[in-house]
Design a protein around this motif. Sequence first.
Motif, PDB file in Angstrom:
ATOM      1  N   PHE A 118      77.412  82.243 -32.993  1.00 16.05           N
ATOM      2  CA  PHE A 118      78.593  81.894 -32.208  1.00 16.05           C
ATOM      3  C   PHE A 118      79.604  83.031 -32.271  1.00 16.05           C
ATOM      4  O   PHE A 118      79.673  83.768 -33.243  1.00 16.05           O
ATOM      5  CB  PHE A 118      79.190  80.584 -32.709  1.00 16.05           C
ATOM      6  N   SER A 119      80.402  83.163 -31.204  1.00 20.89           N
ATOM      7  CA  SER A 119      81.288  84.315 -31.052  1.00 20.89           C
ATOM      8  C   SER A 119      82.489  83.957 -30.201  1.00 20.89           C
ATOM      9  O   SER A 119      82.352  83.262 -29.193  1.00 20.89           O
ATOM     10  CB  SER A 119      80.503  85.460 -30.395  1.00 20.89           C
ATOM     11  N   GLY A 120      83.665  84.456 -30.601  1.00 18.88           N
ATOM     12  CA  GLY A 120      84.842  84.254 -29.771  1.00 18.88           C
ATOM     13  C   GLY A 120      84.738  84.938 -28.429  1.00 18.88           C
ATOM     14  O   GLY A 120      85.277  84.455 -27.428  1.00 18.88           O
ATOM     15  N   LEU A 121      84.033  86.056 -28.360  1.00 20.53           N
ATOM     16  CA  LEU A 121      83.887  86.818 -27.112  1.00 20.53           C
ATOM     17  C   LEU A 121      82.721  86.345 -26.272  1.00 20.53           C
ATOM     18  O   LEU A 121      82.855  86.167 -25.058  1.00 20.53           O
ATOM     19  CB  LEU A 121      83.724  88.305 -27.435  1.00 20.53           C
ATOM     20  N   TRP A 122      81.562  86.142 -26.872  1.00 17.50           N
ATOM     21  CA  TRP A 122      80.345  85.840 -26.108  1.00 17.50           C
ATOM     22  C   TRP A 122      80.011  84.356 -26.043  1.00 17.50           C
ATOM     23  O   TRP A 122      79.097  83.967 -25.326  1.00 17.50           O
ATOM     24  CB  TRP A 122      79.149  86.583 -26.709  1.00 17.50           C
ATOM     25  N   GLY A 123      80.699  83.545 -26.806  1.00 15.93           N
ATOM     26  CA  GLY A 123      80.347  82.125 -26.866  1.00 15.93           C
ATOM     27  C   GLY A 123      79.259  81.912 -27.887  1.00 15.93           C
ATOM     28  O   GLY A 123      79.484  81.414 -28.975  1.00 15.93           O
ATOM     29  N   ALA A 124      78.043  82.297 -27.513  1.00 21.78           N
ATOM     30  CA  ALA A 124      76.909  82.266 -28.436  1.00 21.78           C
ATOM     31  C   ALA A 124      75.858  83.226 -27.898  1.00 21.78           C
ATOM     32  O   ALA A 124      75.658  83.322 -26.682  1.00 21.78           O
ATOM     33  CB  ALA A 124      76.338  80.859 -28.569  1.00 21.78           C
ATOM     34  N   VAL A 125      75.204  83.927 -28.799  1.00 17.57           N
ATOM     35  CA  VAL A 125      74.145  84.864 -28.417  1.00 17.57           C
ATOM     36  C   VAL A 125      72.978  84.717 -29.377  1.00 17.57           C
ATOM     37  O   VAL A 125      73.138  84.279 -30.522  1.00 17.57           O
ATOM     38  CB  VAL A 125      74.622  86.333 -28.424  1.00 17.57           C
ATOM     39  N   ARG A 126      71.811  85.086 -28.918  1.00 17.24           N
ATOM     40  CA  ARG A 126      70.652  85.169 -29.800  1.00 17.24           C
ATOM     41  C   ARG A 126      70.668  86.516 -30.499  1.00 17.24           C
ATOM     42  O   ARG A 126      71.290  87.473 -30.013  1.00 17.24           O
ATOM     43  CB  ARG A 126      69.361  84.965 -29.011  1.00 17.24           C
ATOM     44  N   VAL A 127      69.987  86.617 -31.624  1.00 15.50           N
ATOM     45  CA  VAL A 127      70.042  87.859 -32.394  1.00 15.50           C
ATOM     46  C   VAL A 127      69.359  89.015 -31.666  1.00 15.50           C
ATOM     47  O   VAL A 127      69.566  90.178 -32.013  1.00 15.50           O
ATOM     48  CB  VAL A 127      69.421  87.677 -33.799  1.00 15.50           C
ATOM     49  N   HIS A 178      88.587  77.075 -24.957  1.00 17.54           N
ATOM     50  CA  HIS A 178      88.002  77.711 -23.775  1.00 17.54           C
ATOM     51  C   HIS A 178      86.494  77.501 -23.725  1.00 17.54           C
ATOM     52  O   HIS A 178      85.934  77.256 -22.649  1.00 17.54           O
ATOM     53  CB  HIS A 178      88.310  79.206 -23.798  1.00 17.54           C
ATOM     54  N   TRP A 179      85.833  77.581 -24.877  1.00 14.72           N
ATOM     55  CA  TRP A 179      84.369  77.526 -24.883  1.00 14.72           C
ATOM     56  C   TRP A 179      83.796  76.121 -24.818  1.00 14.72           C
ATOM     57  O   TRP A 179      82.623  75.943 -24.498  1.00 14.72           O
ATOM     58  CB  TRP A 179      83.841  78.239 -26.130  1.00 14.72           C
ATOM     59  N   ARG A 180      84.582  75.113 -25.090  1.00 23.09           N
ATOM     60  CA  ARG A 180      84.009  73.773 -25.245  1.00 23.09           C
ATOM     61  C   ARG A 180      83.318  73.256 -23.992  1.00 23.09           C
ATOM     62  O   ARG A 180      82.230  72.686 -24.060  1.00 23.09           O
ATOM     63  CB  ARG A 180      85.094  72.781 -25.683  1.00 23.09           C
ATOM     64  N   GLY A 181      83.953  73.446 -22.844  1.00 22.80           N
ATOM     65  CA  GLY A 181      83.358  72.915 -21.621  1.00 22.80           C
ATOM     66  C   GLY A 181      82.020  73.553 -21.308  1.00 22.80           C
ATOM     67  O   GLY A 181      81.027  72.852 -21.042  1.00 22.80           O
ATOM     68  N   ALA A 182      81.973  74.876 -21.334  1.00 26.00           N
ATOM     69  CA  ALA A 182      80.723  75.577 -21.035  1.00 26.00           C
ATOM     70  C   ALA A 182      79.660  75.260 -22.073  1.00 26.00           C
ATOM     71  O   ALA A 182      78.477  75.068 -21.736  1.00 26.00           O
ATOM     72  CB  ALA A 182      80.971  77.082 -20.972  1.00 26.00           C
ATOM     73  N   MET A 183      80.047  75.201 -23.329  1.00 26.89           N
ATOM     74  CA  MET A 183      79.092  74.897 -24.391  1.00 26.89           C
ATOM     75  C   MET A 183      78.497  73.501 -24.226  1.00 26.89           C
ATOM     76  O   MET A 183      77.304  73.275 -24.453  1.00 26.89           O
ATOM     77  CB  MET A 183      79.781  74.992 -25.751  1.00 26.89           C
ATOM     78  N   ALA A 184      79.347  72.547 -23.836  1.00 29.03           N
ATOM     79  CA  ALA A 184      78.873  71.174 -23.677  1.00 29.03           C
ATOM     80  C   ALA A 184      77.782  71.076 -22.619  1.00 29.03           C
ATOM     81  O   ALA A 184      76.887  70.225 -22.708  1.00 29.03           O
ATOM     82  CB  ALA A 184      80.042  70.256 -23.311  1.00 29.03           C
ATOM     83  N   ASP A 185      77.831  71.953 -21.628  1.00 27.62           N
ATOM     84  CA  ASP A 185      76.815  71.949 -20.572  1.00 27.62           C
ATOM     85  C   ASP A 185      75.546  72.686 -20.979  1.00 27.62           C
ATOM     86  O   ASP A 185      74.450  72.325 -20.557  1.00 27.62           O
ATOM     87  CB  ASP A 185      77.380  72.610 -19.306  1.00 27.62           C
ATOM     88  N   VAL A 186      75.694  73.734 -21.799  1.00 31.76           N
ATOM     89  CA  VAL A 186      74.581  74.654 -22.066  1.00 31.76           C
ATOM     90  C   VAL A 186      73.853  74.378 -23.377  1.00 31.76           C
ATOM     91  O   VAL A 186      72.622  74.457 -23.438  1.00 31.76           O
ATOM     92  CB  VAL A 186      75.110  76.111 -22.057  1.00 31.76           C
ATOM     93  N   LEU A 187      74.579  74.062 -24.432  1.00 31.08           N
ATOM     94  CA  LEU A 187      73.973  73.984 -25.763  1.00 31.08           C
ATOM     95  C   LEU A 187      72.971  72.851 -25.948  1.00 31.08           C
ATOM     96  O   LEU A 187      71.964  73.033 -26.639  1.00 31.08           O
ATOM     97  CB  LEU A 187      75.057  73.920 -26.830  1.00 31.08           C
ATOM     98  N   PRO A 188      73.184  71.651 -25.370  1.00 31.06           N
ATOM     99  CA  PRO A 188      72.171  70.610 -25.563  1.00 31.06           C
ATOM    100  C   PRO A 188      70.784  71.038 -25.079  1.00 31.06           C
ATOM    101  O   PRO A 188      69.772  70.741 -25.726  1.00 31.06           O
ATOM    102  CB  PRO A 188      72.723  69.434 -24.738  1.00 31.06           C
ATOM    103  N   GLU A 189      70.735  71.750 -23.975  1.00 36.93           N
ATOM    104  CA  GLU A 189      69.439  72.229 -23.486  1.00 36.93           C
ATOM    105  C   GLU A 189      68.858  73.276 -24.424  1.00 36.93           C
ATOM    106  O   GLU A 189      67.665  73.275 -24.718  1.00 36.93           O
ATOM    107  CB  GLU A 189      69.576  72.824 -22.080  1.00 36.93           C
ATOM    108  N   ALA A 190      69.711  74.173 -24.924  1.00 38.07           N
ATOM    109  CA  ALA A 190      69.237  75.198 -25.854  1.00 38.07           C
ATOM    110  C   ALA A 190      68.704  74.573 -27.139  1.00 38.07           C
ATOM    111  O   ALA A 190      67.753  75.083 -27.745  1.00 38.07           O
ATOM    112  CB  ALA A 190      70.362  76.171 -26.173  1.00 38.07           C
ATOM    113  N   ALA A 191      69.299  73.468 -27.552  1.00 37.79           N
ATOM    114  CA  ALA A 191      68.878  72.805 -28.790  1.00 37.79           C
ATOM    115  C   ALA A 191      67.522  72.138 -28.654  1.00 37.79           C
ATOM    116  O   ALA A 191      66.821  71.939 -29.650  1.00 37.79           O
ATOM    117  CB  ALA A 191      69.930  71.792 -29.217  1.00 37.79           C
ATOM    118  N   GLY A 192      67.140  71.791 -27.431  1.00 40.46           N
ATOM    119  CA  GLY A 192      65.856  71.124 -27.227  1.00 40.46           C
ATOM    120  C   GLY A 192      65.806  69.799 -27.954  1.00 40.46           C
ATOM    121  O   GLY A 192      66.809  69.089 -28.063  1.00 40.46           O
ATOM    122  N   ASP A 193      64.625  69.470 -28.512  1.00 41.87           N
ATOM    123  CA  ASP A 193      64.473  68.176 -29.175  1.00 41.87           C
ATOM    124  C   ASP A 193      64.166  68.321 -30.654  1.00 41.87           C
ATOM    125  O   ASP A 193      63.687  67.393 -31.288  1.00 41.87           O
ATOM    126  CB  ASP A 193      63.389  67.346 -28.488  1.00 41.87           C
TER     127      ASP A 193
END
Length: 255
Positions: free
Chosen positions: A112-121, A145-160
């Motif tokens: 997680f990052s203040g600038l990028w939101g979240a990135v892979r290594v 700022h990041w909460r809205g975008a994260m709420a849409d993107v992170l659940p899919e990234a987390a998978g099951d």
Amino acid sequence: MLVLLPPSEGKASSGRGAPLKPEGLSLPGLAEARAAVLDELVELCAADEEKAREVLGLSEGLRGEVAKNTELRTAGARPAGEIYTGVLYDALGLATLDAAARRRAGRSLLVFSGLWGAVRVTDRIPSYRCSMGVKLPGLGALGTHWRGAMADVLPEAAGDGLILDLRSAAYAAAWKPKGEPATRTATVRVLHAPTRKVVSHFNKATKGRIVRSLLESGAAPAGVPELVTALRDLGYVVEETGKPGALDVLVDEIH
């Protein structure tokens, strides 16, 4: 398994690689939110060094970090796993993992990052300075700022699978698993066993070693009970706290 990590405050230099390609970063659903932070951060740092230093919470000795931010679009980029340094990343030792473990790291670790939101290594980024606790004049608090975008993107990234959340509080505020994903989310607190206290340096180093151990072993726990079993099999002393998903790892020696 998805492992959520904080970034490091200090970072390696950008190097001489090709510059940032925002469209090449993972989690493309964060692209618009990333562009907004990048635009304002570069503009702020280029326009008024003193104000930028105040906004970013930098001491006089870190004045050079402001100039570094002005060059984010043209500076060389390196894999995020090489940019982030510090206690946790030293203990994790990505560069010394074998090929199979490095592939697992590329799939499993999200910083997680203040600038990028979240990135892979494996995402290529330049060195920068912008923590999640920053409030930019135009965008406001980055955690918000990041909460809205994260709420849409992170659940899919987390998978099951399991979500292993090792972030500090400031970065955890940007996205908190809710609903069904929350039931397979684990958080870890590292305690010095004789004193039952958290020691910051010790906490970070042990979390880095835990992630390394999981990557090297190839363990893929589907949920919190399986994670507890995997960690105990790897030699860690783990206690369940009674709170859903909250685990304590006890270590005798501080190093």
